[in-house]
Design an enzyme around this catalytic site. Structure first.
Site, short mmCIF file in Angstrom:
data_model
loop_
_atom_site.label_atom_id
_atom_site.label_comp_id
_atom_site.label_asym_id
_atom_site.label_seq_id
_atom_site.Cartn_x
_atom_site.Cartn_y
_atom_site.Cartn_z
N ARG A 35 -27.53 -33.49 -19.53
CA ARG A 35 -26.53 -33.44 -20.59
C ARG A 35 -26.61 -32.08 -21.28
NH1 ARG A 35 -24.43 -36.92 -18.46
NH2 ARG A 35 -23.86 -39.01 -19.13
N GLU A 82 -17.71 -30.43 -23.95
CA GLU A 82 -16.99 -30.51 -22.68
C GLU A 82 -15.56 -30.93 -22.98
OE1 GLU A 82 -19.17 -33.13 -20.10
OE2 GLU A 82 -20.87 -31.77 -20.00
N HIS A 133 -18.81 -30.63 -15.16
CA HIS A 133 -19.40 -31.97 -15.14
C HIS A 133 -18.87 -32.81 -13.96
CE1 HIS A 133 -21.29 -35.28 -17.88
NE2 HIS A 133 -21.52 -35.52 -16.60
C1 DGY Z 1 -23.53 -39.85 -15.61
O1 DGY Z 1 -23.31 -40.83 -14.91
O2 DGY Z 1 -24.21 -39.90 -16.63
C2 DGY Z 1 -22.92 -38.58 -15.14
O3 DGY Z 1 -23.21 -37.52 -15.98
C3 DGY Z 1 -21.44 -38.76 -15.02
O4 DGY Z 1 -20.89 -39.02 -16.26
#
Ligand code: DGY
Length: 353
Positions: A270, A299, A318
């Protein structure tokens, strides 16, 4: 023998009836799907059991963020489960608006930092996520980021776009993965899948850090160490941990200062794992070699963001889990979690059982 045959025959007749009754009992339960980009494969599973209501909006872009939120507040009252495809936070307002009959939230993601776990727990609402099914897809993006950052894809692509190729024996040189030390922060499903995929690249040594040693590490030839040691030794540092109060800004000016000058930082977790101002300084001053990010804060990253001025940063929007198969697998897993959650069976991938 005859007794067994009779029991089997009776079971064959009545079990489907029991299943059908169960479906009839759940059909009046309302399940809200939070955006219009949830795959048909998941909708089909849900529709077999529940009354499914889906937001006609997605959460992307400025309009999506506001319109979808307003729409969801209209849709959620009376719902028994939310299938959460967006990264919008699960707020108290949303839960209050949904009402006390809300039994579960299924986030269609591995990460659940947006799900307000303490509030769900306090209200006795179950939470499921979708780990494992996305590990290989995210690991592939981690490898892509490693290659992109190490071989300077950002500036090289820029040259192609400009039509000015600085081709020369001593220009555009990048770094090898061969014989390097790769440090994985968080040897969970994604971390392990990344090591597996990199094993063909003749990596010199794999290190990993986390709360505890992992039994899977032995087969992967990965050595457990402290975060400090990993930062000091690694040529590539891959962040594959969830975002928590403990991991927020774990990469900051202090930890960046411990990295080698040739270190390459990769983030598939993240955005908030990294203090981006500190990363910007480290990359600009060449205190580390490069970074590859699939996740940022915010984002989308605004196109005039200072990070995007850096030639030694390779950024993707992402896309870690964004393959057709993986997104379908995530959708179906989330739907099956909802079925289990609303029919009294254990969740398949529980966060709050
Ligand atoms: C997750 O599954 O956490 C990935 O980052 C996709 O959102």
């Amino acid at each position: 023998m005859l007794r067994f045959v009779i029991i089997a025959a009776v079971a064959a007749v009545f079990l489907p009836v029991k299943d059908a009754l169960l479906v009839n009992m759940t059909k009046n339960l309302k399940v809200v799907v939070s955006s219009n980009d949830y795959p048909e494969s998941g909708l089909e599973v849900l529709r077999e059991h529940f009354t499914v209501v889906q937001s006609p909006y997605s959460h992307f872009g400025e309009e999506g963020a506001t319109t979808n939120k307003e729409e969801l507040l209209k849709l959620v009252p009376g719902s028994s489960a939310l299938v959460w495809v967006t990264h919008h936070p699960i707020t108290k307002e949303l839960l209050d608006t949904a009402g006390p009959q809300l039994k579960m939230v299924a986030t269609v993601s591995a990460g659940y930092n947006h799900c307000n776990v303490p509030e769900l727990k306090a209200r006795g609402i179950k939470l499921a996520n979708t780990p494992n099914v996305l590990s290989s897809a995210v690991a592939e993006v981690a490898v892509g980021l490693i290659l992109g950052a190490a071989r300077r894809f950002t500036e090289n692509l820029e040259q192609v776009r400009r039509g000015v190729w600085e081709i020369s024996f001593d220009k555009g040189l990048g770094q090898d993965i061969r014989d390097s030390t790769v440090g994985i922060v968080g040897l969970g499903g994604i971390g392990q899948a990344t090591v597996k995929r990199l094993s063909g690249f003749e990596v010199g040594k794999f290190l990993y850090t986390g709360h505890r040693e992992k039994p899977e590490a032995k087969a992967l030839n990965a050595e457990f160490t402290t975060l400090d040691n990993l930062l000091q030794q690694s040529d590539f540092i891959v962040l594959a941990v969830p975002l928590t109060d403990e991991t927020r800004h774990m990469i900051n000016s202090t930890t960046l200062g411990k990295m080698k000058k040739n270190a390459i930082l990769i983030n598939v977790g993240r955005g908030d794992l990294v203090d981006q101002d500190a990363l910007y300084e480290a990359l600009k001053n060449k205190n580390i070699y490069a970074a590859g990010l699939d996740v940022t804060t915010p984002e989308p990253l605004p196109k005039d963001h200072k990070l995007l001025t850096l030639p030694n940063l390779f950024v993707l929007p992402h896309i870690g889990s964004a393959t057709v198969r993986t997104r379908n697998d995530m959708a179906v897993l989330a739907a099956n979690n909802v079925i289990n959650g609303l029919t009294g069976k254990p969740l398949i991938t529980p966060v709050l059982p």
